[in-house]
Design a protein around this motif. Structure first.
Motif, PDB file in Angstrom:
ATOM      1  N   SER A 130       0.954  -3.531  22.446  1.00 22.85           N
ATOM      2  CA  SER A 130       1.197  -4.164  21.157  1.00 22.85           C
ATOM      3  C   SER A 130      -0.118  -4.528  20.476  1.00 22.85           C
ATOM      4  N   TYR A 131      -1.042  -5.150  21.225  1.00 23.67           N
ATOM      5  CA  TYR A 131      -2.342  -5.509  20.669  1.00 23.67           C
ATOM      6  C   TYR A 131      -3.108  -4.268  20.228  1.00 23.67           C
ATOM      7  N   ALA A 132      -3.042  -3.200  21.030  1.00 27.41           N
ATOM      8  CA  ALA A 132      -3.750  -1.967  20.693  1.00 27.41           C
ATOM      9  C   ALA A 132      -3.189  -1.349  19.414  1.00 27.41           C
ATOM     10  N   PHE A 133      -1.857  -1.340  19.298  1.00 27.67           N
ATOM     11  CA  PHE A 133      -1.222  -0.766  18.109  1.00 27.67           C
ATOM     12  C   PHE A 133      -1.534  -1.613  16.873  1.00 27.67           C
ATOM     13  N   LEU A 134      -1.511  -2.948  17.035  1.00 28.63           N
ATOM     14  CA  LEU A 134      -1.815  -3.835  15.914  1.00 28.63           C
ATOM     15  C   LEU A 134      -3.267  -3.656  15.461  1.00 28.63           C
ATOM     16  N   THR A 135      -4.162  -3.471  16.405  1.00 31.31           N
ATOM     17  CA  THR A 135      -5.566  -3.203  16.059  1.00 31.31           C
ATOM     18  C   THR A 135      -5.686  -1.915  15.258  1.00 31.31           C
ATOM     19  N   TRP A 136      -4.920  -0.892  15.660  1.00 26.97           N
ATOM     20  CA  TRP A 136      -4.891   0.377  14.927  1.00 26.97           C
ATOM     21  C   TRP A 136      -4.406   0.159  13.489  1.00 26.97           C
ATOM     22  N   PHE A 138      -4.687  -2.618  11.691  1.00 31.30           N
ATOM     23  CA  PHE A 138      -5.732  -3.304  10.939  1.00 31.30           C
ATOM     24  C   PHE A 138      -6.901  -2.372  10.612  1.00 31.30           C
ATOM     25  N   LEU A 139      -7.204  -1.467  11.524  1.00 33.85           N
ATOM     26  CA  LEU A 139      -8.278  -0.520  11.267  1.00 33.85           C
ATOM     27  C   LEU A 139      -7.903   0.469  10.164  1.00 33.85           C
ATOM     28  N   ALA A 140      -6.608   0.798  10.096  1.00 33.78           N
ATOM     29  CA  ALA A 140      -6.138   1.747   9.086  1.00 33.78           C
ATOM     30  C   ALA A 140      -5.953   1.099   7.725  1.00 33.78           C
ATOM     31  N   ASN A 141      -5.689  -0.224   7.697  1.00 32.35           N
ATOM     32  CA  ASN A 141      -5.364  -0.893   6.446  1.00 32.35           C
ATOM     33  C   ASN A 141      -6.080  -2.241   6.372  1.00 32.35           C
ATOM     34  N   LYS A 142      -7.166  -2.302   5.629  1.00 29.85           N
ATOM     35  CA  LYS A 142      -7.923  -3.544   5.515  1.00 29.85           C
ATOM     36  C   LYS A 142      -7.192  -4.596   4.686  1.00 29.85           C
ATOM     37  N   PHE A 143      -6.097  -4.202   4.020  1.00 30.76           N
ATOM     38  CA  PHE A 143      -5.313  -5.144   3.228  1.00 30.76           C
ATOM     39  C   PHE A 143      -4.067  -5.624   3.967  1.00 30.76           C
ATOM     40  N   ALA A 144      -3.935  -5.267   5.240  1.00 30.93           N
ATOM     41  CA  ALA A 144      -2.742  -5.644   6.000  1.00 30.93           C
ATOM     42  C   ALA A 144      -2.586  -7.159   6.014  1.00 30.93           C
ATOM     43  N   ALA A 145      -1.381  -7.613   5.691  1.00 30.05           N
ATOM     44  CA  ALA A 145      -1.091  -9.045   5.665  1.00 30.05           C
ATOM     45  C   ALA A 145       0.386  -9.253   5.926  1.00 30.05           C
ATOM     46  N   ARG A 146       0.732 -10.474   6.343  1.00 30.16           N
ATOM     47  CA  ARG A 146       2.132 -10.800   6.627  1.00 30.16           C
ATOM     48  C   ARG A 146       2.982 -10.713   5.374  1.00 30.16           C
ATOM     49  N   VAL A 147       2.378 -11.108   4.230  1.00 35.20           N
ATOM     50  CA  VAL A 147       3.076 -11.098   2.952  1.00 35.20           C
ATOM     51  C   VAL A 147       2.540  -9.952   2.100  1.00 35.20           C
ATOM     52  N   ILE A 158      -1.355   2.887   1.767  1.00 33.97           N
ATOM     53  CA  ILE A 158      -1.857   3.552   2.971  1.00 33.97           C
ATOM     54  C   ILE A 158      -0.772   4.457   3.543  1.00 33.97           C
ATOM     55  N   THR A 159      -1.125   5.714   3.762  1.00 35.83           N
ATOM     56  CA  THR A 159      -0.159   6.683   4.309  1.00 35.83           C
ATOM     57  C   THR A 159      -0.708   7.380   5.543  1.00 35.83           C
ATOM     58  N   THR A 160      -1.837   6.911   6.061  1.00 38.99           N
ATOM     59  CA  THR A 160      -2.446   7.543   7.229  1.00 38.99           C
ATOM     60  C   THR A 160      -2.321   6.631   8.451  1.00 38.99           C
ATOM     61  N   GLY A 161      -2.754   7.133   9.599  1.00 37.09           N
ATOM     62  CA  GLY A 161      -2.709   6.340  10.826  1.00 37.09           C
ATOM     63  C   GLY A 161      -1.288   5.944  11.176  1.00 37.09           C
ATOM     64  N   PRO A 162      -1.078   4.686  11.573  1.00 40.76           N
ATOM     65  CA  PRO A 162       0.280   4.246  11.947  1.00 40.76           C
ATOM     66  C   PRO A 162       1.257   4.275  10.777  1.00 40.76           C
ATOM     67  N   TYR A 163       0.723   4.204   9.539  1.00 40.07           N
ATOM     68  CA  TYR A 163       1.584   4.231   8.356  1.00 40.07           C
ATOM     69  C   TYR A 163       2.189   5.607   8.113  1.00 40.07           C
ATOM     70  N   ALA A 164       1.652   6.612   8.773  1.00 34.60           N
ATOM     71  CA  ALA A 164       2.248   7.949   8.697  1.00 34.60           C
ATOM     72  C   ALA A 164       3.439   8.079   9.642  1.00 34.60           C
ATOM     73  N   ILE A 165       3.575   7.098  10.548  1.00 31.61           N
ATOM     74  CA  ILE A 165       4.646   7.134  11.547  1.00 31.61           C
ATOM     75  C   ILE A 165       5.808   6.232  11.145  1.00 31.61           C
ATOM     76  N   VAL A 166       5.486   5.032  10.683  1.00 29.49           N
ATOM     77  CA  VAL A 166       6.514   4.037  10.353  1.00 29.49           C
ATOM     78  C   VAL A 166       6.075   3.250   9.122  1.00 29.49           C
ATOM     79  N   ARG A 167       7.039   2.775   8.365  1.00 27.42           N
ATOM     80  CA  ARG A 167       6.739   2.096   7.104  1.00 27.42           C
ATOM     81  C   ARG A 167       6.099   0.735   7.316  1.00 27.42           C
ATOM     82  N   HIS A 168       6.553  -0.002   8.321  1.00 27.94           N
ATOM     83  CA  HIS A 168       6.025  -1.346   8.582  1.00 27.94           C
ATOM     84  C   HIS A 168       5.472  -1.422  10.016  1.00 27.94           C
TER      85      HIS A 168
END
Length: 203
Positions: A130-136, A138-147, A158-168
């Motif tokens: 979970s921590y590894a995926f969450l780090t991925w 954040f690395l893919a999206n510098k604007f990642a936020a809870r809201v 962002i449509t690359t990295g983990p965002y290419a796999i799942v929306r959230h």
């Protein structure tokens, strides 16, 4: 990040965070073993040492690769008024469920003599993933936020990295963490309220 900032964040992850974690784990355990102080069980130490170690690793990767993400969480630039009423209600209920889950987990885990230790490490592995995926994320999206809100700067879709796999992907990364947390501490019963939080998140 300046050296003093790195030291401060590392001390938070190594001292203050595990201290708070210990309090959460000892509340239910202490009630079960009253009037005696609970014996610190195997899962307690796996959690107390393992989670801060993962947090330190994540912080140092992000401070080096994506410092903006760390600063966002340090400066609290995401005010609660940007949350909808439904989001605020969810976070209140999720926090309450988490605290209930921690009480159940620690109450159950303190008497874990029959708990197979392999499950402590299954839970720990789930959280590490979970921590590894969450780090991925954040690395893919510098604007990642809870809201979700438009932030200053080049706020892009962002449509690359983990965002290419799942929306959230940030929410998805929390599933193994929440489910693995009580297993790491030493309780099967504690998984139930954590799963309830995931169900609330889905709806």
């Amino acid at each position: 990040f300046k050296l003093i900032e790195k030291i401060r964040l590392t001390l938070f992850a190594c001292i203050l965070y595990p201290a708070g974690l210990a309090v959460l784990m000892l509340v239910g355990a202490s009630i079960r073993t009253m009037p005696h102080f609970p014996t610190l069980w195997y899962g307690f130490w796996v959690t107390e040492i393992g989670i801060p170690a993962m947090l330190v690793a994540t912080l140092h990767v992000l401070m080096h690769k994506q410092p903006r993400i760390v600063r966002i969480r340090m400066s609290k630039i995401v005010p609660s008024e940007k949350e909808s009423a439904a989001e605020q209600k969810f976070h209140k209920h999720a926090t309450l469920l988490f605290l209930v889950g921690m009480f159940i987990t620690s109450y159950d885990a303190v008497d874990s003599s029959q708990y197979p230790r392999i499950w402590n490490w299954i839970g720990f592995t789930a959280m590490a993933l979970s921590y590894a995926f969450l780090t991925w994320v954040f690395l893919a999206n510098k604007f990642a936020a809870r809201v979700v809100y438009v932030q200053p700067g080049e706020h892009l879709l962002i449509t690359t990295g983990p965002y290419a796999i799942v929306r959230h992907p940030m929410y998805m990364s929390m599933i193994p963490c929440f489910c693995g947390f009580p297993l790491c501490i030493g309780s099967f019963w504690g998984v139930i309220p954590m799963v309830m939080i995931m169900i609330m998140l889905a709806f």
